[in-house]
Scaffold this active site. Structure first.
Site, short mmCIF file in Angstrom:
data_model
loop_
_atom_site.label_atom_id
_atom_site.label_comp_id
_atom_site.label_asym_id
_atom_site.label_seq_id
_atom_site.Cartn_x
_atom_site.Cartn_y
_atom_site.Cartn_z
N ARG A 110 19.40 23.42 14.17
CA ARG A 110 19.80 22.10 15.27
C ARG A 110 20.99 22.92 16.11
O ARG A 110 21.46 22.80 16.91
CB ARG A 110 20.67 20.33 14.87
N HIS A 168 12.61 13.30 21.70
CA HIS A 168 13.49 14.27 21.56
C HIS A 168 13.07 16.10 20.99
O HIS A 168 12.82 16.31 20.24
CB HIS A 168 13.18 14.29 19.62
N GLN A 190 15.39 18.38 19.45
CA GLN A 190 14.99 18.55 17.26
C GLN A 190 13.93 19.58 17.32
O GLN A 190 13.63 20.19 16.53
CB GLN A 190 14.52 17.39 17.27
N CYS A 230 12.81 15.09 10.90
CA CYS A 230 13.53 15.41 11.45
C CYS A 230 15.38 14.48 10.67
O CYS A 230 16.82 15.02 11.30
CB CYS A 230 13.87 14.97 12.33
N ARG A 238 22.14 10.68 24.36
CA ARG A 238 21.86 10.03 23.77
C ARG A 238 21.02 8.73 23.98
O ARG A 238 22.43 7.95 24.24
CB ARG A 238 21.68 10.05 22.50
N ASP A 264 8.90 10.86 10.45
CA ASP A 264 9.76 9.66 11.00
C ASP A 264 9.49 8.92 10.29
O ASP A 264 8.58 8.28 9.86
CB ASP A 264 9.83 10.24 12.70
N1 NVA Z 1 12.63 7.77 15.72
C1 NVA Z 1 14.20 8.35 15.07
C2 NVA Z 1 14.13 9.48 15.37
C3 NVA Z 1 15.64 9.96 14.78
C4 NVA Z 1 16.59 10.80 14.80
C5 NVA Z 1 14.33 7.54 15.65
O1 NVA Z 1 14.46 7.22 17.33
O2 NVA Z 1 15.93 6.31 15.80
N1 CP Z 2 17.83 14.01 14.17
C1 CP Z 2 18.81 13.67 14.38
O1 CP Z 2 18.62 13.25 15.69
O2 CP Z 2 19.62 13.55 13.32
P1 CP Z 2 20.86 11.91 14.25
O3 CP Z 2 20.11 10.59 15.01
O4 CP Z 2 21.79 11.74 13.52
O5 CP Z 2 21.38 12.56 15.37
#
Ligand code: NVA
Ligand code: CP
Length: 310
Positions: free
Chosen positions: A298, A135, A138, A270, A108, A230
């Site tokens: 997931r 992502h 997801q 998500c 990540r 989101d």
């Molecule tokens: N768009 C959000 C998704 C989190 C799972 C982010 O990047 O923070």
């Molecule tokens: N949806 C998602 O990726 O959640 P987290 O940021 O908690 O991993």
């Protein structure tokens, strides 16, 4: 496991064929069923997954780690302070070293280029657990959830409300590949990247999916089978939060907006969610919401991804 995906990376959904996505869904359904009945699935016995996290996580971290345990392997959490990256060791060197110890790398990251560098320099499969651009895990879980609820994807319409961010990008490509129509509504200046919308339009050609990007929330939600949203300020954009809350207000998913969708629409997110911002509490906690099924899936979809790639 009909399609051989061993050794492959998962950087974006654009890299997968429709057949490979369907293969992931079918392995996912099988693993989910076996998990429910308590049947052991030691497909990755003795294998190790390194999990690099430059950002926080609830779902991604726990579902990958638990998933590796279910598959008989081990997952190693490597947070922002655990590696030498902050002290200047390159992603390329990190990838080459980790490849000597582990059987797969999940990451990540902030910059999507870090995922691409991991893919280039790692000799073990790399799985994108969220970048600023995409992502994919997801969205595979989301599409699997829609299949469970509605039996199919082709011909359904998804409306995505809000920021043209990593989620919007992966949904555009995931829907286009699987023949689901998608309409993305964002404020001016927050549209999805043109090249990613271009990928989606290319991917939609063989499946007949319609890909639309608009600034009008009602146009997008009209007759939608799925409404997705989101957070308005993603990880790393916290300093823009106050300004974004004002700009994004017309895109909030609430009862008035949802009234334009099909009566039996699914509400998806998500997570993590901010009630009262991108979605009202009555919608996310209401009868059409499937957000916890998405979160559960997931686990199952990522087990399938790891079992297929590693
Ligand atoms: N768009 C959000 C998704 C989190 C799972 C982010 O990047 O923070
Ligand atoms: N949806 C998602 O990726 O959640 P987290 O940021 O908690 O991993």
């Amino acid at each position: 496991m009909a399609v051989n995906m061993k050794g492959r990376n998962l950087a974006t959904l654009h890299d997968l064929t429709l057949e490979e996505m369907q293969n992931i869904f079918s392995v996912c359904a099988d693993l989910k069923q076996k998990y429910r009945t308590g049947e052991a699935t030691p497909l990755l016995k003795g294998k190790t997954l390194a999990m690099i996290f430059q950002k926080p996580s609830t779902r991604t971290r726990v579902s990958f780690e638990a998933g590796m345990t279910h598959l008989g392997g081990h997952a190693l959490y490597l947070g922002p302070n655990d590696l030498q990256l902050k002290r200047g060791e390159t992603i390329a060197d990190t990838a080459r070293v980790l490849s000597r110890y582990v059987d797969g790398i999940m990451a990540r990251v902030f910059a999507h280029q870090d995922i691409l560098d991991l893919c280039e320099y790692s000799s073990v499969p790399v799985i994108n657990g969220l970048s600023d651009l995409t992502h994919p895990c997801q969205v595979l879980a989301d599409l699997f959830t829609i299949i469970e609820k509605r039996g199919e994807l082709k011909g359904l319409k998804m409306a995505y409300m809000g920021d043209g961010n990593n989620m919007a990008h992966s949904l555009l490509v995931g829907c286009a590949k699987t023949g689901m129509h998608i309409s993305v509504a964002t404020p001016k200046g927050y549209e999805p990247k043109a090249d990613i919308a271009g990928w989606a339009r290319d991917d939609a050609r063989p499946t007949g999916a319609r890909v639309e990007v608009t600034t009008d929330p009602v146009t997008a939600v009209k007759d939608a089978n799925v409404i997705y949203t989101d957070v308005w300020a993603g990880m790393g954009q916290e300093n823009e939060h106050a300004e974004r809350v004002k700009t994004f207000q017309p895109y909030q998913v609430n009862s008035a907006l949802a009234a334009h969708a099909k009566k039996d629409y699914l509400f998806m997110h998500c997570l993590p969610a901010h009630r009262g911002e991108e979605v009202s509490a009555e919608i996310i906690d209401g009868p059409n919401s499937v957000v916890f099924d998405q979160a559960e899936n997931r686990l199952h979809v990522q087990k399938a991804i790891m079992a297929l790639l590693m």
